[in-house]
Write a protein that holds these residues in place. Structure first.
Motif, PDB file in Angstrom:
ATOM      1  N   HIS A 170      33.487  46.410  13.687  1.00  0.00           N
ATOM      2  CA  HIS A 170      33.638  46.272  15.246  1.00  0.00           C
ATOM      3  C   HIS A 170      35.056  47.167  15.815  1.00  0.00           C
ATOM      4  O   HIS A 170      34.864  47.355  16.817  1.00  0.00           O
ATOM      5  CB  HIS A 170      33.703  44.938  15.528  1.00  0.00           C
ATOM      6  CG  HIS A 170      32.821  44.005  14.997  1.00  0.00           C
ATOM      7  ND1 HIS A 170      32.931  43.000  13.931  1.00  0.00           N
ATOM      8  CD2 HIS A 170      31.348  43.832  15.428  1.00  0.00           C
ATOM      9  CE1 HIS A 170      31.829  42.611  13.680  1.00  0.00           C
ATOM     10  NE2 HIS A 170      30.812  42.815  14.587  1.00  0.00           N
ATOM     11  N   LEU A 171      35.574  47.705  14.656  1.00  0.00           N
ATOM     12  CA  LEU A 171      36.700  48.554  15.001  1.00  0.00           C
ATOM     13  C   LEU A 171      36.910  49.873  14.563  1.00  0.00           C
ATOM     14  O   LEU A 171      37.748  50.728  14.865  1.00  0.00           O
ATOM     15  CB  LEU A 171      38.024  47.586  14.725  1.00  0.00           C
ATOM     16  CG  LEU A 171      38.407  46.224  15.360  1.00  0.00           C
ATOM     17  CD1 LEU A 171      39.524  45.698  14.763  1.00  0.00           C
ATOM     18  CD2 LEU A 171      38.437  46.264  16.802  1.00  0.00           C
ATOM     19  N   SER A 172      35.842  50.166  13.605  1.00  0.00           N
ATOM     20  CA  SER A 172      35.776  51.433  12.756  1.00  0.00           C
ATOM     21  C   SER A 172      35.620  52.714  13.554  1.00  0.00           C
ATOM     22  O   SER A 172      35.578  53.751  12.746  1.00  0.00           O
ATOM     23  CB  SER A 172      35.276  50.950  11.273  1.00  0.00           C
ATOM     24  OG  SER A 172      33.858  50.850  11.814  1.00  0.00           O
ATOM     25  N   ARG A 220      33.338  51.565  19.445  1.00  0.00           N
ATOM     26  CA  ARG A 220      33.457  50.136  19.148  1.00  0.00           C
ATOM     27  C   ARG A 220      34.871  49.638  19.403  1.00  0.00           C
ATOM     28  O   ARG A 220      35.218  48.529  20.202  1.00  0.00           O
ATOM     29  CB  ARG A 220      32.850  50.016  18.047  1.00  0.00           C
ATOM     30  CG  ARG A 220      31.383  49.804  17.834  1.00  0.00           C
ATOM     31  CD  ARG A 220      30.932  49.242  16.273  1.00  0.00           C
ATOM     32  NE  ARG A 220      29.571  49.319  16.258  1.00  0.00           N
ATOM     33  CZ  ARG A 220      28.845  48.853  15.260  1.00  0.00           C
ATOM     34  NH1 ARG A 220      29.577  48.233  14.194  1.00  0.00           N
ATOM     35  NH2 ARG A 220      27.492  48.871  15.142  1.00  0.00           N
ATOM     36  N   LEU A 221      35.813  50.285  18.973  1.00  0.00           N
ATOM     37  CA  LEU A 221      37.284  50.186  19.340  1.00  0.00           C
ATOM     38  C   LEU A 221      37.357  49.966  20.832  1.00  0.00           C
ATOM     39  O   LEU A 221      38.119  49.151  21.404  1.00  0.00           O
ATOM     40  CB  LEU A 221      38.335  51.162  18.625  1.00  0.00           C
ATOM     41  CG  LEU A 221      39.578  50.887  18.865  1.00  0.00           C
ATOM     42  CD1 LEU A 221      40.230  49.477  18.387  1.00  0.00           C
ATOM     43  CD2 LEU A 221      40.440  52.092  18.439  1.00  0.00           C
ATOM     44  N   PHE A 222      36.927  50.872  21.577  1.00  0.00           N
ATOM     45  CA  PHE A 222      37.210  50.997  23.191  1.00  0.00           C
ATOM     46  C   PHE A 222      36.479  49.846  23.560  1.00  0.00           C
ATOM     47  O   PHE A 222      37.263  49.268  24.347  1.00  0.00           O
ATOM     48  CB  PHE A 222      36.458  52.336  23.498  1.00  0.00           C
ATOM     49  CG  PHE A 222      36.687  52.544  24.979  1.00  0.00           C
ATOM     50  CD1 PHE A 222      37.676  53.117  25.559  1.00  0.00           C
ATOM     51  CD2 PHE A 222      35.638  52.289  25.696  1.00  0.00           C
ATOM     52  CE1 PHE A 222      37.700  53.463  26.889  1.00  0.00           C
ATOM     53  CE2 PHE A 222      35.658  52.293  27.374  1.00  0.00           C
ATOM     54  CZ  PHE A 222      36.778  52.989  27.724  1.00  0.00           C
ATOM     55  N   ASP A 223      35.306  49.565  23.305  1.00  0.00           N
ATOM     56  CA  ASP A 223      34.567  48.491  23.860  1.00  0.00           C
ATOM     57  C   ASP A 223      35.194  47.147  23.610  1.00  0.00           C
ATOM     58  O   ASP A 223      35.623  46.312  24.633  1.00  0.00           O
ATOM     59  CB  ASP A 223      33.166  48.475  23.488  1.00  0.00           C
ATOM     60  CG  ASP A 223      32.223  49.503  24.047  1.00  0.00           C
ATOM     61  OD1 ASP A 223      32.628  50.141  25.100  1.00  0.00           O
ATOM     62  OD2 ASP A 223      31.250  49.786  23.432  1.00  0.00           O
ATOM     63  N   TYR A 224      35.699  47.007  22.447  1.00  0.00           N
ATOM     64  CA  TYR A 224      36.508  45.558  21.994  1.00  0.00           C
ATOM     65  C   TYR A 224      37.714  45.614  22.882  1.00  0.00           C
ATOM     66  O   TYR A 224      38.112  44.478  23.369  1.00  0.00           O
ATOM     67  CB  TYR A 224      36.833  45.643  20.488  1.00  0.00           C
ATOM     68  CG  TYR A 224      37.050  44.459  19.837  1.00  0.00           C
ATOM     69  CD1 TYR A 224      36.628  43.219  19.859  1.00  0.00           C
ATOM     70  CD2 TYR A 224      38.651  44.588  19.480  1.00  0.00           C
ATOM     71  CE1 TYR A 224      36.969  41.843  19.318  1.00  0.00           C
ATOM     72  CE2 TYR A 224      39.283  43.299  19.061  1.00  0.00           C
ATOM     73  CZ  TYR A 224      38.542  42.005  18.869  1.00  0.00           C
ATOM     74  OH  TYR A 224      38.943  40.933  18.710  1.00  0.00           O
ATOM     75  N   TYR A 225      38.655  46.605  22.725  1.00  0.00           N
ATOM     76  CA  TYR A 225      39.951  46.584  23.257  1.00  0.00           C
ATOM     77  C   TYR A 225      39.903  46.215  24.798  1.00  0.00           C
ATOM     78  O   TYR A 225      40.554  45.521  25.486  1.00  0.00           O
ATOM     79  CB  TYR A 225      40.772  47.469  22.885  1.00  0.00           C
ATOM     80  CG  TYR A 225      42.209  47.424  23.024  1.00  0.00           C
ATOM     81  CD1 TYR A 225      42.881  46.592  22.368  1.00  0.00           C
ATOM     82  CD2 TYR A 225      42.984  48.085  24.209  1.00  0.00           C
ATOM     83  CE1 TYR A 225      44.374  46.397  22.219  1.00  0.00           C
ATOM     84  CE2 TYR A 225      44.334  48.026  24.016  1.00  0.00           C
ATOM     85  CZ  TYR A 225      44.996  47.088  23.346  1.00  0.00           C
ATOM     86  OH  TYR A 225      46.318  46.936  23.579  1.00  0.00           O
ATOM     87  N   MET A 226      38.884  47.161  25.465  1.00  0.00           N
ATOM     88  CA  MET A 226      38.776  46.891  26.877  1.00  0.00           C
ATOM     89  C   MET A 226      38.425  45.438  27.353  1.00  0.00           C
ATOM     90  O   MET A 226      38.570  45.267  28.445  1.00  0.00           O
ATOM     91  CB  MET A 226      37.461  47.891  27.471  1.00  0.00           C
ATOM     92  CG  MET A 226      38.087  49.270  27.344  1.00  0.00           C
ATOM     93  SD  MET A 226      39.139  49.350  28.982  1.00  0.00           S
ATOM     94  CE  MET A 226      37.974  49.253  30.243  1.00  0.00           C
ATOM     95  N   ALA A 227      37.678  44.881  26.285  1.00  0.00           N
ATOM     96  CA  ALA A 227      37.215  43.482  26.698  1.00  0.00           C
ATOM     97  C   ALA A 227      38.168  42.470  26.403  1.00  0.00           C
ATOM     98  O   ALA A 227      38.035  41.302  26.116  1.00  0.00           O
ATOM     99  CB  ALA A 227      35.889  43.135  25.882  1.00  0.00           C
TER     100      ALA A 227
END
Length: 226
Positions: A57-59, A63-70
């Motif tokens: 989910h971070l690699s 995906r990193l962008f979406d996760y950290y933005m959330a």
């Protein structure tokens, strides 16, 4: 907000919220404006051995962008980089095999280029806030760190004792400070000896220090990924 505890009852707090609105700016467009002139290929980075395992989910940058933005919290622990869900899965199953099989395994150099640099850029663009440490408004600082992470001797002691480091909405903290520091007032943060840092300061004082520390830890336990 969620909390996981291992069998020793030591809590690992992970702050996450995957229901935030989808950002208007995409990762590709945002990260095309790279400005990492302060980052150099330093001798502390190994380009041979894979010493970092980053959850799926971070690699990738998207995906990193979406996760950290959330408002997702990222945890570093013994060369493993967890999102909220992957760490919960590991705790539930009491086994790292599924996690390790699904990871992107990286050398220091690829971890810097494919994870750290995008994270710095995403945090800088999205969560830049006004700090008042000098008594005037400024956007110079993009991170606030607890003293256990920002001070080199304490960072080594923290990491080698299997304590996680969290990155969450511009905060870099140890487990004990992960709930306290983000919710603290500026005055309390000062009393706690927190430090506001630029990207370059975080890179030099935390990230670059972690590379040799992490390799030493993995060498001692034989956890390098081939």
């Amino acid at each position: 907000m969620g909390a996981f505890a291992d069998e020793t009852r030591k809590p690992f707090f992970l702050l996450g919220n995957d229901k935030a609105e989808t950002p208007r700016v995409g990762a590709t467009g945002l990260l095309s404006r790279k400005d990492w002139s302060f980052i150099e290929d330093r001798p502390t980075r190994d380009d041979k051995r894979k010493s970092w395992s980053v959850c799926p989910h971070l690699s990738s940058t998207e995906r990193l962008f979406d996760y950290y933005m959330a408002s997702g919290s990222i945890m570093l622990l013994l060369g493993k980089c967890f999102c909220y869900d992957c760490y919960g899965m590991v705790l539930f199953k009491r086994d790292l095999k599924e996690f390790m099989d699904s990871c992107q395994h990286m050398t220091d150099l690829s971890f810097q280029q494919d994870f750290i640099e995008p994270l710095l850029q995403i945090n800088r663009e999205v969560f830049r806030t006004k700090r008042n440490y000098t008594g005037k408004e400024t956007t110079q600082w993009t991170w606030i760190s607890c003293s256990h992470v920002s001070k080199g001797d304490q960072l080594e002691s923290l990491y080698t004792r299997c304590n996680p480091i969290f990155f969450h909405e511009g905060y870099v903290t140890c487990n004990d400070c992960s709930e306290v520091v983000p919710s603290a007032s500026l005055y309390l943060q000062t009393l706690l000896d927190c430090e506001a840092m630029t990207d370059s300061e975080l890179q030099e004082r935390v990230i670059d220090q972690l590379y040799p520390i992490n390799r030493e830890v993995l060498e001692s336990v034989g956890h390098f990924k081939g």
